[in-house]
Design a protein around this motif. Structure first.
Motif, short mmCIF file in Angstrom:
data_model
loop_
_atom_site.label_atom_id
_atom_site.label_comp_id
_atom_site.label_asym_id
_atom_site.label_seq_id
_atom_site.Cartn_x
_atom_site.Cartn_y
_atom_site.Cartn_z
N SER A 103 0.83 -1.21 0.00
CA SER A 103 0.00 0.00 0.00
C SER A 103 0.87 1.25 0.00
O SER A 103 0.65 2.18 -0.80
N TYR A 104 1.85 1.30 0.89
CA TYR A 104 2.70 2.49 0.97
C TYR A 104 3.70 2.56 -0.19
O TYR A 104 4.07 3.66 -0.61
N LEU A 105 4.12 1.41 -0.71
CA LEU A 105 4.99 1.46 -1.89
C LEU A 105 4.24 1.99 -3.11
O LEU A 105 4.81 2.71 -3.93
N ALA A 106 2.95 1.65 -3.20
CA ALA A 106 2.17 2.08 -4.36
C ALA A 106 1.84 3.57 -4.32
O ALA A 106 1.60 4.18 -5.37
N VAL A 107 1.82 4.16 -3.12
CA VAL A 107 1.52 5.60 -3.02
C VAL A 107 2.53 6.42 -3.81
O VAL A 107 2.19 7.44 -4.42
N SER A 150 8.95 9.69 7.27
CA SER A 150 10.08 8.78 7.05
C SER A 150 11.08 8.87 8.19
O SER A 150 11.57 7.85 8.71
N TYR A 151 11.39 10.10 8.62
CA TYR A 151 12.34 10.33 9.72
C TYR A 151 11.80 9.74 11.03
O TYR A 151 12.52 9.06 11.76
N MET A 152 10.52 10.01 11.32
CA MET A 152 9.92 9.48 12.55
C MET A 152 9.83 7.96 12.50
O MET A 152 10.00 7.27 13.51
N PRO A 182 10.12 4.10 7.19
CA PRO A 182 11.22 4.86 6.59
C PRO A 182 11.40 4.57 5.10
O PRO A 182 11.71 5.48 4.32
N ILE A 183 11.16 3.31 4.69
CA ILE A 183 11.37 2.96 3.28
C ILE A 183 10.25 3.54 2.41
O ILE A 183 10.50 4.20 1.40
N TYR A 270 4.19 10.25 17.67
CA TYR A 270 3.08 9.30 17.66
C TYR A 270 2.46 9.17 16.28
O TYR A 270 1.83 8.16 15.96
N LEU A 271 2.65 10.18 15.41
CA LEU A 271 1.99 10.21 14.11
C LEU A 271 2.44 9.05 13.22
O LEU A 271 1.63 8.44 12.52
N ALA A 272 3.73 8.75 13.23
CA ALA A 272 4.24 7.66 12.39
C ALA A 272 3.66 6.32 12.82
O ALA A 272 3.33 5.48 11.99
#
Length: 650
Positions: A103-107, A150-152, A182-183, A270-272
């Motif tokens: 899901s996150y790779l496709a974004v 990504s940093y968090m 992060p990835i 907390y957001l990440a």
């Protein structure tokens, strides 16, 4: 010598193009493998669990003991079968983690192609120069958000490595699934930088600097002070980002981030974690499976066979092709769960055919655009899945509650199309239609007609959950397209898997960012405040429902349905429960309101799809849509004030 130089230049260009092509398609193999892997894993889980339970029930019958008890120790057999249950424990956890990763790779692909869901009404009215400046602002804001996530996420992975925790089923370190933060968001940062660079190359340097400077100014208030009013920041920034044209998912995330920075509502770190945990959900996985099922079946030739069956049933009547189109959309709705997908799959066949047979091109496009809205009312329905997760309501009950309202909507549209066609002399195709030709068409469409039987029968028969039924439908679509009809070639399968992953990823990111938005609303007690304010004005159920209908119809003009559901459900649900409305009935009412938004100018996505197929203007379609809108609103009011229509089968 000159020719040698030109050859070397050409080689350098080809190598550069090959490298860029490889870079731009980096995620695609992972998306393909991940989606197919998810489908296979959940199908294994479904059939394994059903097989185990069936065997245990069989052993418990008196007949089994009577026939096999003399030479088989049934107690030992029962214990061995129960011991095998552990063979399927890992499936759900692995599938969830693969789902989050793809899901996150496709974004990142949606960022690169600028295909996110956004409100672009104001943006499109700007001059070309200011549109470019605004794009720089959008890219800069998006970059700030995804880089921070990504940093968090990297910090959270480091924490997991320092204080290791093990997942319950797979027994792997939690840092492995959390590496997607992060990835995935890091890759989104890279893609955003690419789009920013591509946009900047078409602009003058002062305009690029202006866009960057304006984006920095946006964040200055919350960076300089932490004493802002949280609701003001949350809704103020969200509205501004929405009007600016920022994709809605990122607008939600940015509004949440600015509120956290400016009002200290939540710890920023907390957001990440919310970005991961909010979609680490088995029910949400139904969304990519239903989308994949619809895409696979459309590419595999099932939509064409459904149209042939519809033509056999109603093709001889005035407006026969239009009626067949609506009926096919009803059939296909039980496969795709998506309005635009239904319009694309059916409209690409029926709109050119209607125009060729002498129907008005605006009429042809309008009919299919409106019928496509039924795709989110008749089960399975992605908006019902999203509402069910947001409202904590049974998705199975929502599915069955949508059947009668969806059919009423379809019949109402068919009546309108019939009357308009009869008035204009658009008659059905004259050819032989008989029981024999009908049975032949039904036989050709039998594989498509089995889908709702498998999905709904599996859910309401207690055999499968909605997510498992969706995975079975996706595998079924693969099998029929590849092995039965043999139209789903490897190239089509690759493209279909990419489409399904990309479309679903936009929805999943939307839900993740909406969870951050919703958490802040809950902490600030915003839904309760809104409910109390409206109830202070009136407690009349009829008045409140008409107010909500008007509000949702207005929202549907500007906002995509799924985005509206994840944002508004936490706000409106407490209000309707307070006046005695069943949450399942309200879910149907909400989805029907927003389904009408699919064909409401200026942001009706079904209109955009249909206008592209028919090659007509949106303005022209908007002038022909009103009679259908009035009929659809009449059906909505009927369902709103007669709740038994939606709750009869529940």
């Amino acid at each position: 010598m000159e020719m040698l130089k030109q050859s070397e230049i050409q080689d350098v260009r080809e190598r550069k193009y090959s490298f860029l092509n490889l870079l731009n398609n980096l995620e695609k193999p992972f998306l393909f493998v991940g989606l197919i892997m998810m489908i296979l894993i959940i199908n294994y889980q479904t059939f394994f669990r059903y097989g185990i339970s069936t065997l245990l029930e069989l052993i418990a019958t008196p007949g089994f003991e009577r026939f096999f008890g003399s030479w088989l120790d049934t107690e030992v057999l029962r214990d061995n079968i129960k011991g095998a249950v552990g063979w399927g424990v890992w499936t759900e956890e692995l599938a969830r983690y693969v789902f989050i990763w793809i899901s996150y790779l496709a974004v990142s692909i949606s960022i690169l192609t600028r295909s996110g869901i956004r409100v672009d009404v104001l943006h499109n009215r700007l001059s070309q120069r200011w549109q470019s400046v605004v794009w720089v602002m959008i890219d800069c804001c998006t970059l700030a958000l995804v880089f921070l996530f990504s940093y968090m996420g990297l910090d959270y992975v480091k924490m997991q490595l320092a204080m290791p925790q093990i997942t319950p089923a797979l027994q792997i370190g939690y840092y492995i699934p959390y590496l997607i933060l992060p990835i995935g968001f890091g890759l989104m940062s890279v893609r955003t930088l690419q789009t920013l660079w591509q946009q900047s190359r078409k602009m003058t340097l002062p305009d690029v600097v202006l866009g960057m400077a304006l984006s920095v100014l946006l964040f200055l208030p919350v960076l300089l002070s932490e004493d802002w009013n949280a609701p003001l920041l949350l809704f103020g920034y969200f509205t501004f980002f929405l009007v600016l044209g920022v994709p809605i998912a990122f607008a939600l995330g940015l509004a949440g981030l600015t509120t956290v920075l400016g009002a200290g509502t939540l710890p920023v770190d907390y957001l990440a974690q919310i970005a991961f945990s909010s979609i680490d959900s088995f029910p949400i996985m139904a969304i990519p499976f239903f989308i994949a099922a619809g895409v696979f079946m459309g590419a595999g030739g099932l939509s064409r066979r459904l149209l042939a069956l519809g033509d056999e049933l109603v093709g001889a009547l005035p407006g026969g092709m239009a009626l067949a189109s609506i009926m096919t959309c009803i059939f296909f709705a039980s496969i795709s769960g998506s309005g635009p997908a239904t319009v694309a799959a059916i409209g690409s066949i029926t709109i050119p055919a209607m125009i060729a047979r002498g129907y008005d091109k605006y009429f042809s496009a309008t009919v299919v655009a409106c019928a496509g809205a039924i795709g989110v009312i008749i089960p399975p329905s992605n908006p019902f899945v999203v509402y069910g997760v947001s409202a904590q309501v049974s998705i199975g009950k929502l599915f069955i509650a949508g059947i009668i309202p969806g059919l009423i909507m379809g019949v109402a549209l068919m009546v309108v199309a019939y009357l308009i066609s009869k008035k204009n002399g658009w008659y059905g195709e004259v050819r032989e239609r008989s029981l024999k030709t009908f049975m032949s068409a039904a036989w050709q469409a039998k594989w498509a007609l089995m889908v709702p039987v498998i999905v709904l029968g599996g859910i309401y028969g207690g055999i499968m959950t909605p997510t498992e039924a969706a995975a079975v439908a996706a595998l079924y679509g693969l099998f029929v397209g590849i092995c039965i009809h043999k139209e789903l070639t490897l190239n089509k399968l690759w493209a279909s898997a990419q489409d399904a992953a990309s479309i679903s990823s936009i929805i999943i990111l939307l839900m993740a960012m909406a969870t951050i938005f919703g958490n802040i609303m809950t902490i600030e007690q915003i839904p309760e405040f809104i409910a109390e304010s409206i109830l202070a004005l009136t407690s009349n159920k009829i008045v409140i429902l008409i107010m909500i209908n008007i509000f949702l119809l207005w929202i549907g003009i500007f906002m995509e349905a799924l985005a509206a559901i994840v944002i508004l459900t936490p706000i409106l649900l407490p209000l309707v429960i307070a006046v005695g409305v069943d949450p399942v009935h309200f879910g149907v009412m909400m989805v029907m309101n927003l389904a009408i938004g699919f064909v409401t100018p200026p942001v009706g996505v079904n209109l955009f799809v249909a206008s592209g197929i028919a090659n007509v203007s949106i303005g022209g379609l908007a002038r022909h849509i009103w009679v259908y809108l009035l009929v659809m609103i009449a059906v909505l009011l009927l369902v709103t004030y007669i709740p038994e229509i939606s709750l009869f089968l529940v």
